[in-house]
Write a protein that holds these residues in place. Structure first.
Motif, PDB file in Angstrom:
ATOM      1  N   UNK A  93       0.768  -1.242   0.000  1.00  0.00           N
ATOM      2  CA  UNK A  93       0.000   0.000   0.000  1.00  0.00           C
ATOM      3  C   UNK A  93       0.792   1.281   0.000  1.00  0.00           C
ATOM      4  N   UNK A  94       2.103   1.195  -0.225  1.00  0.00           N
ATOM      5  CA  UNK A  94       2.934   2.389  -0.181  1.00  0.00           C
ATOM      6  C   UNK A  94       3.160   2.952  -1.595  1.00  0.00           C
ATOM      7  N   UNK A  95       2.975   4.250  -1.720  1.00  0.00           N
ATOM      8  CA  UNK A  95       3.207   4.920  -2.997  1.00  0.00           C
ATOM      9  C   UNK A  95       4.701   4.866  -3.312  1.00  0.00           C
ATOM     10  N   UNK A  96       5.048   4.104  -4.347  1.00  0.00           N
ATOM     11  CA  UNK A  96       6.449   3.773  -4.630  1.00  0.00           C
ATOM     12  C   UNK A  96       6.832   4.201  -6.033  1.00  0.00           C
ATOM     13  N   UNK A  97       8.030   4.760  -6.159  1.00  0.00           N
ATOM     14  CA  UNK A  97       8.620   4.992  -7.480  1.00  0.00           C
ATOM     15  C   UNK A  97       9.920   4.205  -7.569  1.00  0.00           C
ATOM     16  N   UNK A  98      10.032   3.423  -8.630  1.00  0.00           N
ATOM     17  CA  UNK A  98      11.273   2.706  -8.909  1.00  0.00           C
ATOM     18  C   UNK A  98      12.027   3.489  -9.988  1.00  0.00           C
ATOM     19  N   UNK A  99      13.212   3.990  -9.621  1.00  0.00           N
ATOM     20  CA  UNK A  99      14.028   4.769 -10.549  1.00  0.00           C
ATOM     21  C   UNK A  99      15.052   3.869 -11.229  1.00  0.00           C
ATOM     22  N   UNK A 100      15.124   3.967 -12.543  1.00  0.00           N
ATOM     23  CA  UNK A 100      16.109   3.200 -13.295  1.00  0.00           C
ATOM     24  C   UNK A 100      16.758   4.100 -14.339  1.00  0.00           C
ATOM     25  N   UNK A 101      18.015   3.853 -14.619  1.00  0.00           N
ATOM     26  CA  UNK A 101      18.701   4.654 -15.630  1.00  0.00           C
ATOM     27  C   UNK A 101      18.316   4.212 -17.037  1.00  0.00           C
ATOM     28  N   UNK A 102      17.682   3.017 -17.136  1.00  0.00           N
ATOM     29  CA  UNK A 102      17.259   2.540 -18.446  1.00  0.00           C
ATOM     30  C   UNK A 102      16.131   1.527 -18.294  1.00  0.00           C
ATOM     31  N   UNK A 103      15.035   1.745 -19.015  1.00  0.00           N
ATOM     32  CA  UNK A 103      13.939   0.778 -19.013  1.00  0.00           C
ATOM     33  C   UNK A 103      14.408  -0.576 -19.553  1.00  0.00           C
ATOM     34  N   UNK A 104      15.444  -0.545 -20.369  1.00  0.00           N
ATOM     35  CA  UNK A 104      15.953  -1.784 -20.968  1.00  0.00           C
ATOM     36  C   UNK A 104      16.740  -2.636 -19.964  1.00  0.00           C
ATOM     37  N   UNK A 105      16.981  -2.077 -18.774  1.00  0.00           N
ATOM     38  CA  UNK A 105      17.749  -2.831 -17.781  1.00  0.00           C
ATOM     39  C   UNK A 105      16.866  -3.452 -16.694  1.00  0.00           C
TER      40      UNK A 105
END
Length: 627
Positions: free
Chosen positions: A29-41
């Motif tokens: 239930x936690x508002x989460x953002x996953x940060x990545x330098x590339x969607x391809x990774x």
């Protein structure tokens, strides 16, 4: 900085640790953002495209039992499945599946993108913002500030990474992807101790140029066992692709020895420490100079590609030398290389800075998971990611932390080893690291951990009800077999002697007969006509419980002793320098790690049994004075 939005949890990195952490926190239930330098990774497999293996299969089964995604994902994307170590006891049986790496990534990305409370952003995090020793936000490379209550650092091998092939050095992450440069300085500013580790990967080759007729085919199992306890058993992939076995030889070894001076590993260019249990081919030749040959496996990377992974040939030697090595091997004489092998160096943290929750001891709300913690492997990363994501969510809600101890799971062994003993090389899970491995089998991971996953909120009601029925059926069948007596009739004697077992002199419980190694549950199908119809996985648990009853009972008693030490809590503010008769080295280690219990203190390297005895006496005196 420009303020963008307020969230609950920021996950830095989208590898296997980042994926499990993000899913766990969002599902709670936690508002989460996953940060990545590339969607391809996202969920990429830059090294071997497989999941599981010896001891690692245990971790994946445990991730699944707790409500994680890795087991489900590989069940949807495997191209070959095999149970390892079947000639040995059930404690070391380990499932391994070769993955279609592109499909694995796509399936995981699909799950992530369809999960409520979770958003993926292709942005590099360059700063973790801490105020008064507490997480308050993160900043991207474009200067955007996200206010948050917790951060999970799951950056893998991307911090200050560089890839090395002979004299060629490139400032990149795995597979030539972008490396993170700025956050390393930020971590140092936060007084986080960094170190330098190394790993590597072998070349990939064009399967059309491999002469497979000169190699030994390695087939998957016809009776496929799935990683997820939730996977429909009918979803078995019957179109499995074989792998192939070949070997290095004297010529291969000579090529390597003649070019060691060109290897960055031996020329001093590489600064980081590499994994002892997964050495490069040049390291193998030097360390095991008496070996005439080493196994090399050619493993397909998927259904829709010709690329094959050359397992067992990780190398940082120059490209021309790698080509010579490959061409000297049977079946690879004319092979074409699609991707050259390389070593990769990267920054990671000293895991002794972490609590068992994987939260930093000196920064409230900052968690760390995966290879950044000094571990190796997708499975170790995924396990840590799940634990870190869960604990980040629990911390926000001011709920008790989630900790698996060494007697409850391989995940507990993994994390306890990292945060108590630390590691001076990339840590790999091994069955030998688990003291209670007969209790911590992969086949019973659901029986050990599903209830914990349900209590957390990661296991659905439907799955938990199925689990309860399974557990009840196992218990009822064990009880029934202990009450079911057979005599020494001709039919019984014929079954027993036909299996090479000693004839009966009198009546005996069927449960006792089944303890004999040579006898099996199904040997008595025609005699035990009242037995209920049970699934294979339930029968497996019944057989193991009966055959290993004495050994299991002995380990359970050992666990009871272990629990007693774990319950002896050590005050947080204790100054070990004031503990009379405690050795200086022990006091230094104890002050650094700050163990929460006598049990944890006893596992710290440099703390002897005599030191523990001194500490116990001191704590008893301390409690006596308080009383």
């Amino acid at each position: 900085m420009i303020f963008m939005q307020e969230i609950d949890i920021a996950v830095i990195g989208a590898g296997h640790a980042g994926c499990e952490a993000s899913l766990a926190s969002a599902r709670l239930g936690k508002k989460t953002i996953m940060f990545t330098m590339s969607f391809e990774s996202i969920a990429m497999m830059p090294c071997n495209p497989n999941i599981g293996g010896t001891s690692k299969g245990h971790l994946v089964k445990e991730i699944d039992a707790l409500g994680g995604e890795m087991g489900k994902n590989i069940d949807k994307s495997y191209i070959q499945s095999k149970m390892l170590n079947t000639a040995k006891g059930p404690a070391v049986h380990s499932l391994r599946a070769q993955a279609d790496k592109t499909k694995y990534m796509a399936e995981m990305k699909k799950v992530l993108e369809s999960t409520d409370n979770l958003l993926i952003k292709q942005q590099e995090i360059v700063k973790i913002v801490v105020e008064d020793s507490k997480i308050v936000g993160v900043v991207t490379n474009t200067g955007i500030y996200y206010k948050c209550k917790a951060v999970v650092l799951a950056s893998g091998t991307y911090i200050q990474s560089r890839c090395l092939t002979g004299e060629t050095i490139e400032r990149t992450g795995p597979n030539g992807l972008k490396t993170s440069q700025k956050i390393s300085e930020n971590l140092k500013e936060l007084e986080i101790e960094l170190r330098r580790f190394k790993t590597g990967t072998p070349p990939r080759v064009d399967g059309r140029s491999v002469d497979l007729t000169k190699m030994e085919p390695q087939y998957g199992d016809t009776n496929v066992v799935h990683f997820s306890f939730d996977t429909d058993k009918s979803q078995t992939n019957l179109n499995q692709i074989p792998c192939y076995l070949t070997y290095t030889n004297e010529q291969t070894h000579k090529i390597i020895k003649d070019n060691l001076s060109r290897s960055p590993l031996y020329s001093g260019v590489i600064e980081g420490t590499g994994p002892r249990y997964c050495p490069s081919i040049e390291d193998k030749i030097v360390r095991f100079s008496d070996k005439e040959r080493h196994q090399i496996f050619l493993e397909p990377e998927g259904y829709n590609t010709n690329e094959m992974y050359v397992q067992g040939m990780s190398s940082s030697l120059p490209e021309d030398v790698q080509l010579q090595m490959l061409h000297s091997i049977k079946g690879l004489e004319n092979v074409e290389v699609t991707r050259i092998g390389y070593a990769i160096e990267y920054d990671c943290i000293n895991p002794l800075q972490l609590k068992h929750t994987l939260e930093f001891k000196h920064i409230d709300g900052l968690f760390s998971a995966g290879q950044i913690n000094g571990s190796s492997g997708y499975e170790e990363a995924g396990a840590q990611g799940l634990v870190a994501g869960v604990n980040a969510a629990l911390k926000i809600d001011n709920k008790p932390p989630f900790i698996i101890d060494r007697s409850e799971g391989y995940i507990g062994v993994l994390i306890d080893d990292l945060v108590t003993k630390g590691t001076n090389e990339p840590y790999r899970m091994l069955t030998s690291r688990a003291e209670y491995r007969l209790l911590l089998r992969q086949d019973n991971a659901d029986l050990r951990l599903t209830e914990k996953g349900y209590n957390l909120g990661l296991i659905s009601n439907e799955r938990f009800e199925k689990f309860k029925v399974k557990r009840q059926q196992i218990d009822e069948e064990v009880t029934r077999l202990k009450k079911f007596f057979v005599g020494n009739s001709e039919n019984i004697q014929a079954i027993i002697t036909g299996k090479g077992s000693t004839p009966l002199k009198s009546g005996i419980a069927l449960s006792e007969l089944l303890k004999r190694k040579e006898l099996d549950y199904h040997d008595f199908d025609k005699i035990d006509i009242t037995r209920p119809k049970l699934s294979d996985d339930i029968i497996e648990q019944v057989i193991i419980e009966l055959k290993y009853e004495g050994y299991i009972s002995r380990q359970q008693k050992q666990v009871e002793q272990f629990k007693k030490l774990e319950k002896k809590i050590i005050p947080e503010n204790i100054d070990y320098n004031k503990v009379h008769s405690l050795r200086t080295e022990a006091a230094q280690k104890l002050n650094q790690i700050r163990p929460v219990s006598i049990g944890q203190a006893s596992r710290i390297s440099g703390v002897s049994p005599a030191d523990i005895s001194v500490l116990i006496v001191y704590l008893e005196q301390l409690r006596g004075r308080k009383c």
